[in-house]
Design a protein around this motif. Structure first.
Motif: not given
Length: 152
Positions: A126-132
Motif C-alpha cells: 500500500e505504501a508503494d502504491r500510494s507513493q506511485r
C-alpha cells in the motif's frame, strides 16, 4: 498629355502598392489563423491527455486494490480489463500530444506521466502504491505546468 501619363503612372503605382499591402495583410491573417488553430488543438490535446491520465490513474488504483482484496476474482479481473481500456485511451491521448507539442520538456513529462501511471499496479504494498499514485499525479501536474505557456 504629360498630365495623363503622370495620372496613369500614379494609378498604376497605387494599384501595385495596394496589392502589396493587401497581400501582406492576407498572409498575416492566414498565419494568425493557423497559430490560433494550433493553439486550440493543443488545448484540446493537453486537456484530453490530462483527463484520460487521471482516469487511468484511478483505474490503476482500482486494479491494485481489487487484486489485493480478492486475487483472481471476477471483480479483480474486471478491474484489470478496465485498466487496459483506460491505458489504451491514455496512450492515444499521449500520441495526440506528441503530434501537436513542440516543447521537448513537456513531451518528456507527458511520456513520464504515462509511464509512472502505467506501472502503478505493480506496487508490492500500500505504501508503494500510494507513493506511485502521488508521483503520477505530480508528474501530470508538471506536464501541465510545462505545456501551459504554449497555449496562453
Amino acid at each position: 498629355m504629360e498630365t495623363a501619363v503622370i495620372a496613369v503612372i500614379g494609378t498604376l503605382l497605387g494599384s501595385v502598392a495596394t496589392h502589396f499591402f493587401q497581400r501582406q495583410t492576407m498572409e498575416r491573417t492566414a498565419a494568425l489563423t493557423r497559430a490560433e488553430q494550433l493553439r486550440q488543438e493543443r488545448i484540446s490535446a493537453y486537456s484530453a491527455f490530462a483527463g484520460t491520465l487521471v482516469d487511468y490513474r484511478r483505474g490503476q488504483n482500482d486494479r491494485w486494490h481489487r487484486a489485493k482484496e480478492r486475487p483472481g476474482s471476477a471483480v479483480a479481473e474486471a478491474a484489470r480489463i478496465d485498466s487496459y481500456r483506460l491505458r489504451s485511451s491514455a496512450h492515444q491521448a499521449l500520441i495526440r500530444v506528441q503530434l501537436v507539442c513542440d516543447d521537448a520538456q513537456a513531451l518528456e513529462l507527458a511520456a513520464s506521466a504515462f509511464e509512472v501511471t502505467n506501472c502503478m499496479h505493480e506496487a508490492p504494498d500500500e505504501a508503494d502504491r500510494s507513493q506511485r499514485s502521488e508521483q503520477a499525479r505530480e508528474t501530470l501536474s508538471e506536464f501541465i505546468g510545462a505545456a501551459a505557456p504554449g497555449v496562453r
